[in-house]
Design a protein around this motif. Structure first.
Motif, PDB file in Angstrom:
ATOM      1  N   CYS A 170       7.657   1.530  -2.171  1.00  0.00           N
ATOM      2  CA  CYS A 170       6.862   2.041  -3.279  1.00  0.00           C
ATOM      3  C   CYS A 170       7.770   2.778  -4.240  1.00  0.00           C
TER       4      CYS A 170
ATOM      5  N   LEU B  61       7.908   6.056  -6.063  1.00  0.00           N
ATOM      6  CA  LEU B  61       7.277   7.349  -5.836  1.00  0.00           C
ATOM      7  C   LEU B  61       7.653   8.313  -6.950  1.00  0.00           C
TER       8      LEU B  61
ATOM      9  N   GLN C  88       2.959  12.801   4.881  1.00  0.00           N
ATOM     10  CA  GLN C  88       3.039  12.216   3.539  1.00  0.00           C
ATOM     11  C   GLN C  88       3.641  10.815   3.599  1.00  0.00           C
TER      12      GLN C  88
ATOM     13  N   ALA D 268       1.766   7.548   2.313  1.00  0.00           N
ATOM     14  CA  ALA D 268       2.411   6.701   1.309  1.00  0.00           C
ATOM     15  C   ALA D 268       2.563   5.275   1.828  1.00  0.00           C
TER      16      ALA D 268
ATOM     17  N   LEU E 238       3.169   5.175  -6.647  1.00  0.00           N
ATOM     18  CA  LEU E 238       2.503   6.326  -6.050  1.00  0.00           C
ATOM     19  C   LEU E 238       3.047   7.625  -6.630  1.00  0.00           C
TER      20      LEU E 238
ATOM     21  N   LEU F  69       3.670  11.846  -5.768  1.00  0.00           N
ATOM     22  CA  LEU F  69       3.698  12.946  -4.815  1.00  0.00           C
ATOM     23  C   LEU F  69       3.357  14.223  -5.569  1.00  0.00           C
TER      24      LEU F  69
END
Length: 101
Positions: A55, A57, A73, A77, A93, A95
Motif C-alpha cells: 500500500c 501509506l 496498525q 493496513a 491508505l 495513517l
C-alpha cells in the motif's frame, strides 16, 4: 491471513513505486496522490508485506519526524490493502497521527 505476515511490514520510500514497473498512467496517479498529500503536510511511503501485498501509506510529516507503525496498525493496513487490491482499487491508505500513541 496469518498474523505473522500481516504484522511484519516493511516501510520503503515512495521511489520504490517507480522501480516496480507501473505504467506511466498509474505513476501519474501515484504522483498526483503524493502531491495532494504533500499539500496537507503528509509524506507518502510504501508499506510491503512478504506475500506481495502493498500500500501507499500517507503519514503526517510534522514533528516528531519518526513514524512507528505498531502491529495492530500493520494488521489493519494489511486487511485494508488486501481489500483494495482484491477489488482492483489502488491501496492508498492514511495513517493518523495520535498525540497519545
Amino acid at each position: 491471513m496469518t498474523n505473522r505476515v500481516a504484522n511484519n511490514a516493511i516501510l520503503q520510500p515512495f521511489s520504490v513505486l517507480r522501480k516496480v514497473g507501473f505504467s506511466s498512467r498509474w505513476m501519474q496517479r501515484f504522483e498526483l496522490h503524493r502531491t495532494q498529500q504533500k499539500r496537507l503536510n503528509r509524506v507518502v511511503v510504501v508499506m510491503q508485506w512478504a506475500d506481495g501485498t502493498w500500500c501507499a501509506l500517507s503519514v503526517p510529516s510534522e514533528a516528531p519526524r519518526a513514524v512507528i507503525v505498531d502491529e495492530g496498525q500493520q494488521i489493519d493496513a494489511y486487511e485494508d490493502a488486501r481489500s483494495c487490491l482484491d477489488g482492483d482499487f489502488l491501496p492508498l491508505l492514511s495513517l493518523l497521527w495520535e498525540a497519545n500513541a
